[in-house]
Enzyme design. Structure first.
Site, PDB file in Angstrom:
ATOM      1  N   ASP A 115       0.835  -1.204   0.000  1.00 25.06           N
ATOM      2  CA  ASP A 115       0.000   0.000   0.000  1.00 25.06           C
ATOM      3  C   ASP A 115       0.873   1.258   0.000  1.00 25.06           C
ATOM      4  O   ASP A 115       0.662   2.177  -0.788  1.00 25.06           O
ATOM      5  CB  ASP A 115      -0.905   0.047   1.246  1.00 25.06           C
ATOM      6  CG  ASP A 115      -1.847  -1.144   1.338  1.00 25.06           C
ATOM      7  OD1 ASP A 115      -3.052  -0.951   1.252  1.00 25.06           O
ATOM      8  OD2 ASP A 115      -1.360  -2.284   1.488  1.00 25.06           O
ATOM      9  N   GLU A 117      -5.201   7.267   0.511  1.00 22.90           N
ATOM     10  CA  GLU A 117      -5.600   6.535   1.720  1.00 22.90           C
ATOM     11  C   GLU A 117      -4.520   6.511   2.801  1.00 22.90           C
ATOM     12  O   GLU A 117      -4.815   6.659   3.980  1.00 22.90           O
ATOM     13  CB  GLU A 117      -5.985   5.092   1.364  1.00 22.90           C
ATOM     14  CG  GLU A 117      -6.482   4.329   2.590  1.00 22.90           C
ATOM     15  CD  GLU A 117      -6.861   2.890   2.320  1.00 22.90           C
ATOM     16  OE1 GLU A 117      -6.742   2.426   1.174  1.00 22.90           O
ATOM     17  OE2 GLU A 117      -7.264   2.228   3.291  1.00 22.90           O
ATOM     18  N   ASP A 122      -6.365   5.061  -4.141  1.00 23.88           N
ATOM     19  CA  ASP A 122      -6.342   3.922  -3.230  1.00 23.88           C
ATOM     20  C   ASP A 122      -5.252   3.003  -3.779  1.00 23.88           C
ATOM     21  O   ASP A 122      -5.427   2.339  -4.791  1.00 23.88           O
ATOM     22  CB  ASP A 122      -7.696   3.207  -3.198  1.00 23.88           C
ATOM     23  CG  ASP A 122      -7.783   2.207  -2.051  1.00 23.88           C
ATOM     24  OD1 ASP A 122      -6.723   1.785  -1.560  1.00 23.88           O
ATOM     25  OD2 ASP A 122      -8.907   1.857  -1.659  1.00 23.88           O
ATOM     26  N   ILE A 164      -3.840   0.216  -2.787  1.00 28.90           N
ATOM     27  CA  ILE A 164      -4.359  -1.155  -2.884  1.00 28.90           C
ATOM     28  C   ILE A 164      -5.758  -1.113  -2.297  1.00 28.90           C
ATOM     29  O   ILE A 164      -5.927  -0.862  -1.107  1.00 28.90           O
ATOM     30  CB  ILE A 164      -3.514  -2.188  -2.114  1.00 28.90           C
ATOM     31  CG1 ILE A 164      -2.121  -2.321  -2.738  1.00 28.90           C
ATOM     32  CG2 ILE A 164      -4.214  -3.558  -2.134  1.00 28.90           C
ATOM     33  CD1 ILE A 164      -1.244  -3.398  -2.079  1.00 28.90           C
ATOM     34  N   ASP A 165      -6.740  -1.315  -3.153  1.00 29.28           N
ATOM     35  CA  ASP A 165      -8.121  -1.395  -2.677  1.00 29.28           C
ATOM     36  C   ASP A 165      -8.457  -2.870  -2.582  1.00 29.28           C
ATOM     37  O   ASP A 165      -8.186  -3.635  -3.510  1.00 29.28           O
ATOM     38  CB  ASP A 165      -9.043  -0.692  -3.669  1.00 29.28           C
ATOM     39  CG  ASP A 165     -10.501  -0.778  -3.238  1.00 29.28           C
ATOM     40  OD1 ASP A 165     -10.772  -0.633  -2.032  1.00 29.28           O
ATOM     41  OD2 ASP A 165     -11.360  -0.989  -4.111  1.00 29.28           O
ATOM     42  N   THR A 219      -7.431  -4.753   0.321  1.00 26.74           N
ATOM     43  CA  THR A 219      -6.210  -5.321   0.902  1.00 26.74           C
ATOM     44  C   THR A 219      -6.425  -6.778   1.315  1.00 26.74           C
ATOM     45  O   THR A 219      -5.528  -7.607   1.158  1.00 26.74           O
ATOM     46  CB  THR A 219      -5.758  -4.497   2.130  1.00 26.74           C
ATOM     47  OG1 THR A 219      -5.769  -3.126   1.757  1.00 26.74           O
ATOM     48  CG2 THR A 219      -4.370  -4.876   2.569  1.00 26.74           C
ATOM     49  N   HIS A 243     -18.479  -5.216   5.240  1.00 25.07           N
ATOM     50  CA  HIS A 243     -18.410  -4.064   4.328  1.00 25.07           C
ATOM     51  C   HIS A 243     -19.736  -3.786   3.628  1.00 25.07           C
ATOM     52  O   HIS A 243     -19.961  -2.686   3.140  1.00 25.07           O
ATOM     53  CB  HIS A 243     -17.323  -4.283   3.264  1.00 25.07           C
ATOM     54  CG  HIS A 243     -15.940  -4.289   3.830  1.00 25.07           C
ATOM     55  ND1 HIS A 243     -14.827  -4.521   3.064  1.00 25.07           N
ATOM     56  CD2 HIS A 243     -15.487  -4.085   5.097  1.00 25.07           C
ATOM     57  CE1 HIS A 243     -13.739  -4.462   3.827  1.00 25.07           C
ATOM     58  NE2 HIS A 243     -14.120  -4.202   5.063  1.00 25.07           N
ATOM     59  N   SER A 274     -12.817  -5.325  -3.563  1.00 30.20           N
ATOM     60  CA  SER A 274     -12.281  -4.136  -4.251  1.00 30.20           C
ATOM     61  C   SER A 274     -13.141  -3.579  -5.373  1.00 30.20           C
ATOM     62  O   SER A 274     -14.188  -4.115  -5.714  1.00 30.20           O
ATOM     63  CB  SER A 274     -10.872  -4.415  -4.805  1.00 30.20           C
ATOM     64  OG  SER A 274     -10.946  -5.034  -6.075  1.00 30.20           O
ATOM     65  N   LYS A 304     -15.014  -4.980  -8.785  1.00 27.15           N
ATOM     66  CA  LYS A 304     -16.454  -5.165  -9.040  1.00 27.15           C
ATOM     67  C   LYS A 304     -16.956  -4.139 -10.053  1.00 27.15           C
ATOM     68  O   LYS A 304     -17.711  -4.468 -10.957  1.00 27.15           O
ATOM     69  CB  LYS A 304     -17.251  -5.038  -7.726  1.00 27.15           C
ATOM     70  CG  LYS A 304     -16.983  -6.174  -6.741  1.00 27.15           C
ATOM     71  CD  LYS A 304     -17.912  -6.114  -5.534  1.00 27.15           C
ATOM     72  CE  LYS A 304     -17.484  -5.175  -4.439  1.00 27.15           C
ATOM     73  NZ  LYS A 304     -16.168  -5.435  -3.822  1.00 27.15           N
ATOM     74  N   ARG A 336     -23.886  -2.494  -2.687  1.00 24.91           N
ATOM     75  CA  ARG A 336     -23.092  -2.252  -1.464  1.00 24.91           C
ATOM     76  C   ARG A 336     -23.993  -1.534  -0.469  1.00 24.91           C
ATOM     77  O   ARG A 336     -23.983  -0.315  -0.353  1.00 24.91           O
ATOM     78  CB  ARG A 336     -21.878  -1.391  -1.831  1.00 24.91           C
ATOM     79  CG  ARG A 336     -20.870  -1.226  -0.695  1.00 24.91           C
ATOM     80  CD  ARG A 336     -19.708  -0.344  -1.126  1.00 24.91           C
ATOM     81  NE  ARG A 336     -18.642  -0.351  -0.167  1.00 24.91           N
ATOM     82  CZ  ARG A 336     -17.673  -1.267  -0.125  1.00 24.91           C
ATOM     83  NH1 ARG A 336     -17.630  -2.220  -1.017  1.00 24.91           N
ATOM     84  NH2 ARG A 336     -16.737  -1.214   0.794  1.00 24.91           N
ATOM     85  N   ASP A 389     -12.389   4.843  -2.638  1.00 24.60           N
ATOM     86  CA  ASP A 389     -12.964   3.512  -2.866  1.00 24.60           C
ATOM     87  C   ASP A 389     -13.990   3.509  -4.000  1.00 24.60           C
ATOM     88  O   ASP A 389     -14.509   2.438  -4.344  1.00 24.60           O
ATOM     89  CB  ASP A 389     -13.628   2.991  -1.586  1.00 24.60           C
ATOM     90  CG  ASP A 389     -12.609   2.488  -0.566  1.00 24.60           C
ATOM     91  OD1 ASP A 389     -11.560   1.983  -0.993  1.00 24.60           O
ATOM     92  OD2 ASP A 389     -12.867   2.614   0.643  1.00 24.60           O
TER      93      ASP A 389
HETATM   94  N1  LIG Z   1     -17.396  -0.993   7.659  1.00 26.93           N
HETATM   95  C1  LIG Z   1     -17.115  -0.854   6.377  1.00 26.93           C
HETATM   96  N2  LIG Z   1     -18.109  -0.705   5.476  1.00 26.93           N
HETATM   97  C2  LIG Z   1     -17.833  -0.566   4.186  1.00 26.93           C
HETATM   98  N3  LIG Z   1     -16.571  -0.532   3.671  1.00 26.93           N
HETATM   99  C3  LIG Z   1     -15.532  -0.671   4.506  1.00 26.93           C
HETATM  100  C4  LIG Z   1     -15.766  -0.844   5.902  1.00 26.93           C
HETATM  101  N4  LIG Z   1     -14.574  -0.950   6.490  1.00 26.93           N
HETATM  102  C5  LIG Z   1     -13.638  -0.846   5.529  1.00 26.93           C
HETATM  103  N5  LIG Z   1     -14.210  -0.690   4.319  1.00 26.93           N
HETATM  104  C6  LIG Z   1     -13.546  -0.503   3.026  1.00 26.93           C
HETATM  105  O1  LIG Z   1     -14.100  -1.263   2.002  1.00 26.93           O
HETATM  106  C7  LIG Z   1     -13.126  -1.406   0.982  1.00 26.93           C
HETATM  107  C8  LIG Z   1     -13.096  -2.781   0.443  1.00 26.93           C
HETATM  108  O2  LIG Z   1     -14.321  -3.000  -0.083  1.00 26.93           O
HETATM  109  P1  LIG Z   1     -14.703  -4.446  -0.571  1.00 26.93           P
HETATM  110  O3  LIG Z   1     -15.226  -5.159   0.622  1.00 26.93           O
HETATM  111  O4  LIG Z   1     -15.732  -4.163  -1.604  1.00 26.93           O
HETATM  112  O5  LIG Z   1     -13.473  -5.051  -1.112  1.00 26.93           O
HETATM  113  C9  LIG Z   1     -11.813  -1.110   1.584  1.00 26.93           C
HETATM  114  O6  LIG Z   1     -11.348   0.095   1.043  1.00 26.93           O
HETATM  115  C10 LIG Z   1     -12.129  -0.977   3.042  1.00 26.93           C
HETATM  116  O7  LIG Z   1     -11.349  -0.026   3.655  1.00 26.93           O
HETATM  117  P2  LIG Z   1      -9.844  -0.367   4.111  1.00 26.93           P
HETATM  118  O8  LIG Z   1      -8.999  -0.280   2.871  1.00 26.93           O
HETATM  119  O9  LIG Z   1      -9.487   0.670   5.073  1.00 26.93           O
HETATM  120  O10 LIG Z   1      -9.862  -1.767   4.673  1.00 26.93           O
HETATM  121 MG   LIG Z   2     -10.155   0.736  -0.486  1.00 27.71          MG
HETATM  122 MG   LIG Z   3      -6.522   0.623   0.291  1.00 24.17          MG
HETATM  123 MG   LIG Z   4      -7.009   0.121   3.656  1.00 22.43          MG
END
Ligand SMILES: Nc1ncnc2c1ncn2[C@@H]1O[C@H](COP(=O)(O)O)[C@@H](O)[C@H]1OP(=O)(O)O
Ligand SMILES: [Mg+2]
Ligand SMILES: [Mg+2]
Ligand SMILES: [Mg+2]
Length: 394
Positions: free
Chosen positions: A85, A108, A173, A175-176, A178, A279, A303, A306, A320, A333
């Protein structure tokens, strides 16, 4: 005018543009477009730099996955964050800083943790300083290597803008997804340019998606596959459509236009959602899918891959729905994916039917949840989302 400070970045852009077109191609047509009075396509320079920057950062993330023991460290919020990242963010900002030094950046990650951890800092520097595009002209266009370790930290922290509704703001971002990255599943390197809160350019690097736009999404998307046949770069410029191309380690590959699938029968739609139940609300989404007549199970992937996948018709709908009323989605994101889907013939709104508002800071404070679907059926999906969420509240 020529000597005014605000003209300098533009001059650098123009000379950079000339460099690629002459270095990477002998095409007389390409060279003429840079020297004649013909207008360059909108945001051509920004798009090219963004695509190459994402491509270079993607190489770094792949190296981290293959070469390192993934280097997971804890961030304050306990989300997994890796050396990938930080490294990817440094490389992307270096390219932006070289070409568009006056633009604001909302990214980020921040370097605070690296400043206190000499080992981690050195590990990241070793990677960053040795990751290059294998096409010398393309690498030179991005400004070449970062000068030293302190410059790397400063670059990472250039992503600390608070965002807002005016001017040019990039959002990154590095790395989206992670968690997907750590599993060897889907993740994305994401970069968007907003001008007065409107997303103008969006680029997503998805190293683990199939190159083939026609490959339908399946439940085991990306699981334990090799790199063979994988890696795609999605792009869009507002008003100019969306494209995909193979993600390479050097110059940009040839692009193809992409479009969402025309679906008249929603029961045949493929819908995708996060892997992580924290999420988005899997139970609500399952109910909505059922009400739409969809019989196939959802495709779960991490990520913004999608957004790219539905934009090229490999899937159709991305839901979502909020798990917690208090979570605010982050602009990095969604910015690139929002534009890519809309330019491919889709519509993206929140659960209330409002377009995503990227102009209120680092988060989407004015929105809740995301519904992305082909424009022709988006209203129908939104209606069912409202029914299901309304029934829950009643
Ligand atoms: N409670 C949450 N609700 C929705 N998205 C979240 C939540 N917590 C973290 N994320 C973020 O959702 C994204 C990933 O989405 P997906 O589930 O679609 O892959 C990441 O960027 C993540 O942040 P982070 O990078 O800080 O972990
Ligand atoms: Mg992200
Ligand atoms: Mg990220
Ligand atoms: Mg992150």
């Amino acid at each position: 005018v020529l000597l005014s400070p605000s003209f300098l970045p533009r001059l650098r852009q123009l000379s950079a543009h000339f460099l690629t077109t002459t270095a990477s191609s002998s095409s007389l047509f390409l060279r003429r477009t840079t020297t004649s009075t013909m207008a360059a396509p909108a945001y051509a320079s920004e798009l090219q730099i963004a695509q190459l920057a994402v491509q270079r950062a993607s190489i770094l993330t792949k190296r981290v996955f293959h070469e390192k023991a993934k280097g997971t460290v804890d961030k304050n919020d306990k989300s997994p964050v890796t050396i990938g990242d930080f490294g990817a963010q440094a490389l992307i900002i270096a390219a932006l800083q070289h070409h568009f030094p006056e633009d604001a950046i909302v990214a980020e990650e921040e370097a605070a943790q690296l400043r206190e951890d000499a080992n981690l800092k050195q590990t990241i520097w070793d990677l960053v300083s040795s990751t290059k595009l294998d096409d010398p002209a393309a690498e030179e266009l991005l400004g070449g290597p970062i000068k030293d370790i302190d410059s790397m930290l400063e670059l990472i922290d250039r992503g600390n803008s608070l965002g807002g509704s005016s001017g040019r703001i990039w959002t990154i971002d590095p790395i989206d997804g992670t968690k997907g990255f750590l599993r060897g599943g889907q993740y994305a390197v994401c970069l968007g340019l907003m001008v007065d809160a409107d997303v103008k350019v969006g680029v997503l690097g998805c190293p683990n998606l199939p190159i083939d736009d026609a490959a339908r999404l399946t439940a085991d998307i990306g699981a334990n596959a090799t790199d063979e046949g994988r890696g795609v770069l999605f792009s869009a410029v507002q008003g100019h459509g969306a494209t995909s191309r193979a993600l390479t380690a050097g110059a940009l590959a040839a692009e193809k236009p992409i479009a969402m699938r025309a679906i008249d029968d929603l029961s045949k739609a493929t819908f995708c959602e996060s892997v992580e139940a924290g999420h988005s609300a899997h139970d609500d989404q399952a109910l909505i899918s059922k009400k739409l007549g969809i019989t196939e199970p959802s495709v779960r992937m991490d990520s913004q891959a999608k957004y790219g996948s539905i934009a090229r018709g490999a899937g159709d709908i991305y839901l979502r729905l909020p798990v917690k009323a208090t979570y605010q989605e982050k602009i990095w994101d969604h910015a690139a994916g929002d534009l890519i889907v809309r330019e491919a013939g889709g519509q993206v709104t929140d659960i209330h039917g409002k377009r995503l508002d990227f102009g209120v800071g680092r988060t989407l404070a004015n929105n809740k949840g995301v519904i992305a679907a082909p424009a022709a059926v988006h209203d129908k999906v939104l209606q069912v989302v409202k029914e299901v969420l309304g029934a829950k509240q009643a």
